[in-house]
Design a protein around this motif. Structure first.
Motif, PDB file in Angstrom:
ATOM      1  N   ALA A 185     -28.691 -23.967   2.049  1.00 46.75           N
ATOM      2  CA  ALA A 185     -27.380 -24.611   1.959  1.00 46.75           C
ATOM      3  C   ALA A 185     -26.437 -24.136   3.069  1.00 46.75           C
ATOM      4  O   ALA A 185     -25.248 -24.436   3.035  1.00 46.75           O
ATOM      5  CB  ALA A 185     -26.757 -24.378   0.590  1.00 46.75           C
ATOM      6  N   ARG A 186     -26.983 -23.402   4.039  1.00 46.75           N
ATOM      7  CA  ARG A 186     -26.204 -22.907   5.183  1.00 46.75           C
ATOM      8  C   ARG A 186     -25.009 -22.060   4.770  1.00 46.75           C
ATOM      9  O   ARG A 186     -23.848 -22.371   5.107  1.00 46.75           O
ATOM     10  CB  ARG A 186     -25.716 -24.079   6.041  1.00 46.75           C
ATOM     11  CG  ARG A 186     -26.837 -24.897   6.600  1.00 46.75           C
ATOM     12  CD  ARG A 186     -26.997 -24.636   8.073  1.00 46.75           C
ATOM     13  NE  ARG A 186     -28.362 -24.912   8.476  1.00 46.75           N
ATOM     14  CZ  ARG A 186     -29.072 -24.115   9.280  1.00 46.75           C
ATOM     15  NH1 ARG A 186     -28.578 -23.023   9.751  1.00 46.75           N
ATOM     16  NH2 ARG A 186     -30.308 -24.417   9.601  1.00 46.75           N
ATOM     17  N   PRO A 187     -25.264 -20.987   4.025  1.00 47.94           N
ATOM     18  CA  PRO A 187     -24.157 -20.125   3.610  1.00 47.94           C
ATOM     19  C   PRO A 187     -23.585 -19.340   4.779  1.00 47.94           C
ATOM     20  O   PRO A 187     -24.240 -19.216   5.815  1.00 47.94           O
ATOM     21  CB  PRO A 187     -24.833 -19.157   2.628  1.00 47.94           C
ATOM     22  CG  PRO A 187     -26.236 -19.040   3.135  1.00 47.94           C
ATOM     23  CD  PRO A 187     -26.571 -20.425   3.646  1.00 47.94           C
ATOM     24  N   ARG A 188     -22.383 -18.837   4.599  1.00 46.60           N
ATOM     25  CA  ARG A 188     -21.794 -17.921   5.586  1.00 46.60           C
ATOM     26  C   ARG A 188     -22.041 -16.477   5.164  1.00 46.60           C
ATOM     27  O   ARG A 188     -21.949 -15.565   5.957  1.00 46.60           O
ATOM     28  CB  ARG A 188     -20.280 -18.173   5.717  1.00 46.60           C
ATOM     29  CG  ARG A 188     -19.909 -19.580   6.139  1.00 46.60           C
ATOM     30  CD  ARG A 188     -20.679 -20.048   7.363  1.00 46.60           C
ATOM     31  NE  ARG A 188     -20.558 -19.115   8.485  1.00 46.60           N
ATOM     32  CZ  ARG A 188     -21.536 -18.889   9.375  1.00 46.60           C
ATOM     33  NH1 ARG A 188     -22.690 -19.507   9.275  1.00 46.60           N
ATOM     34  NH2 ARG A 188     -21.339 -18.034  10.354  1.00 46.60           N
ATOM     35  N   ILE A 189     -22.265 -16.308   3.851  1.00 46.43           N
ATOM     36  CA  ILE A 189     -22.452 -14.953   3.318  1.00 46.43           C
ATOM     37  C   ILE A 189     -23.826 -14.875   2.680  1.00 46.43           C
ATOM     38  O   ILE A 189     -24.179 -15.708   1.833  1.00 46.43           O
ATOM     39  CB  ILE A 189     -21.387 -14.649   2.246  1.00 46.43           C
ATOM     40  CG1 ILE A 189     -20.006 -14.903   2.836  1.00 46.43           C
ATOM     41  CG2 ILE A 189     -21.569 -13.243   1.668  1.00 46.43           C
ATOM     42  CD1 ILE A 189     -19.043 -13.819   2.791  1.00 46.43           C
ATOM     43  N   LEU A 190     -24.588 -13.884   3.085  1.00 47.41           N
ATOM     44  CA  LEU A 190     -25.908 -13.669   2.494  1.00 47.41           C
ATOM     45  C   LEU A 190     -25.873 -12.381   1.684  1.00 47.41           C
ATOM     46  O   LEU A 190     -25.514 -11.318   2.204  1.00 47.41           O
ATOM     47  CB  LEU A 190     -26.972 -13.574   3.600  1.00 47.41           C
ATOM     48  CG  LEU A 190     -28.405 -13.336   3.132  1.00 47.41           C
ATOM     49  CD1 LEU A 190     -28.901 -14.488   2.252  1.00 47.41           C
ATOM     50  CD2 LEU A 190     -29.342 -13.137   4.331  1.00 47.41           C
ATOM     51  N   LEU A 191     -26.245 -12.503   0.403  1.00 44.88           N
ATOM     52  CA  LEU A 191     -26.285 -11.352  -0.486  1.00 44.88           C
ATOM     53  C   LEU A 191     -27.751 -11.008  -0.748  1.00 44.88           C
ATOM     54  O   LEU A 191     -28.570 -11.903  -0.990  1.00 44.88           O
ATOM     55  CB  LEU A 191     -25.573 -11.679  -1.808  1.00 44.88           C
ATOM     56  CG  LEU A 191     -24.136 -12.188  -1.637  1.00 44.88           C
ATOM     57  CD1 LEU A 191     -23.590 -12.704  -2.970  1.00 44.88           C
ATOM     58  CD2 LEU A 191     -23.245 -11.089  -1.080  1.00 44.88           C
ATOM     59  N   LEU A 192     -28.075  -9.732  -0.687  1.00 49.12           N
ATOM     60  CA  LEU A 192     -29.469  -9.304  -0.829  1.00 49.12           C
ATOM     61  C   LEU A 192     -29.506  -8.128  -1.804  1.00 49.12           C
ATOM     62  O   LEU A 192     -28.925  -7.074  -1.536  1.00 49.12           O
ATOM     63  CB  LEU A 192     -30.015  -8.867   0.542  1.00 49.12           C
ATOM     64  CG  LEU A 192     -29.948  -9.913   1.665  1.00 49.12           C
ATOM     65  CD1 LEU A 192     -29.667  -9.255   3.015  1.00 49.12           C
ATOM     66  CD2 LEU A 192     -31.253 -10.697   1.720  1.00 49.12           C
ATOM     67  N   ASP A 193     -30.148  -8.326  -2.948  1.00 47.35           N
ATOM     68  CA  ASP A 193     -30.175  -7.275  -3.977  1.00 47.35           C
ATOM     69  C   ASP A 193     -31.556  -6.612  -3.997  1.00 47.35           C
ATOM     70  O   ASP A 193     -32.478  -7.098  -4.640  1.00 47.35           O
ATOM     71  CB  ASP A 193     -29.850  -7.872  -5.350  1.00 47.35           C
ATOM     72  CG  ASP A 193     -29.466  -6.795  -6.355  1.00 47.35           C
ATOM     73  OD1 ASP A 193     -29.612  -5.587  -6.042  1.00 47.35           O
ATOM     74  OD2 ASP A 193     -29.009  -7.157  -7.461  1.00 47.35           O
TER      75      ASP A 193
END
Ligand SMILES: Nc1ncnc2c1ncn2[C@@H]1O[C@H](COP(=O)(O)OP(=O)(O)O)[C@@H](O)[C@H]1O
Ligand SMILES: [Mg+2]
Length: 283
Positions: A185-193
């Motif tokens: 979805a072309r995010p600006r923020i990538l979260l990685l858990d």
């Protein structure tokens, strides 16, 4: 991977807000993090436990510059996953607020994507449909969903597996699919858990480099949780150390020259490792 990026951005780790001071959360921040891609302002979260409220996160203030990678480390149970869920908008803070590009986070949206430790793919649907599914909620027509999913799978080197089932993938491949799904979805923020925690050392190293490359080439702002201090140094522009009960920030370290080569870098890496382990009570 080893170079450091100059960051022309004012960083503030605000002191913990006094929980007794209701005004601390009812008003705009004392110091606004202008230009931040992500801005957490005195964020707190409580959960009910055995009939009472337990404060899981308290006074989390933190801003990330556009393109910056923050790596969060902290003891198990100190609220790291809760923090990512709040940023994603799956959960809401009890106090404080979270802004993405200056807009208040009120729920999940296309500007944020997440990868969990376990890939969380639907086993009953093909790899490309797993990735395409992330676009359903955003009203993208089916044909375009599939085209974008395939493009995303190509980027993570999995074109040959687009029609495979999740059960046919290795752990590393499944995490690549999860990454494609987070990015489609072309995010600006990538979260990685803890995205690499379940992978073997070689796969982990390769994926670290690939993810870092994607973050850099896309100019993404990233927040990653890990237990691995070496990984934190390798991937993070800054390392955010958390302490439990309640979960709060105890220290923020800039990796800077630790990501270079040579004796100065090695010294800085040892220093950071010592500080992190001290804070975590592991030394
Ligand atoms: N939805 C929830 N309801 C009640 N307690 C929760 C909920 N989510 C997390 N917790 C509690 O919050 C604390 C922090 O959890 P978590 O954010 O998963 O920690 P970490 O990721 O740092 O290991 C834990 O004690 C956990 O049991
Ligand atoms: Mg967790």
């Amino acid at each position: 991977m080893s170079e450091t990026r100059p960051i022309d951005f004012p960083f503030f780790a605000l002191p913990d807000a006094d929980p007794a001071d209701a005004a601390a959360t009812a008003h705009p921040p004392v110091v606004a993090a202008r230009g931040a891609a992500l801005d957490l302002d005195r964020v707190g979260r409580r959960f009910p436990l055995d009939g009472r409220e337990v404060e899981v996160l308290s006074g989390i203030s933190l801003a990330a510059a556009p393109g910056e990678t923050l790596v969060v480390v902290g003891a198990s149970g100190c609220g790291k996953s809760t923090l990512l869920r709040l940023i994603l908008g799956l959960d809401r803070p009890d106090t404080g607020r979270i802004l993405v590009d200056g807009r208040l986070v009120e729920g999940p949206d296309t500007d944020r994507g997440i990868v969990f430790q376990d890939h969380r793919l639907f086993p009953w649907t093909r790899v490309e449909d797993n990735v395409a599914h992330a676009l359903v909620a955003h009203g993208v027509p089916r044909r375009e969903r599939l085209a974008r999913a395939r493009a995303e799978l190509a980027r993570v080197g999995l074109s040959a597996h687009a029609r495979s089932w999740p059960g046919q993938l290795s752990g590393g491949q499944a995490q690549r699919v999860a990454l494609a799904r987070a990015l489609v979805a072309r995010p600006r923020i990538l979260l990685l858990d803890e995205p690499f925690a379940a992978l073997d050392a070689i796969t982990r190293r390769r994926l670290q480099d690939e993810v870092a490359g994607i973050i850099r080439s896309e100019g993404l702002t990233a927040v990653m949780v890990t237990h691995d201090v070496d990984e934190a140094i390798r991937m993070g522009d800054r390392i955010v150390v958390m302490r439990p009960h309640p979960g709060r920030i105890s220290r923020i370290l800039t990796t800077g020259e630790a990501r270079g080569t040579g004796p100065a870098a090695e010294t800085r890496r040892r220093q950071i490792t010592r500080q992190v382990l001290d804070d975590l009570g592991l030394r």
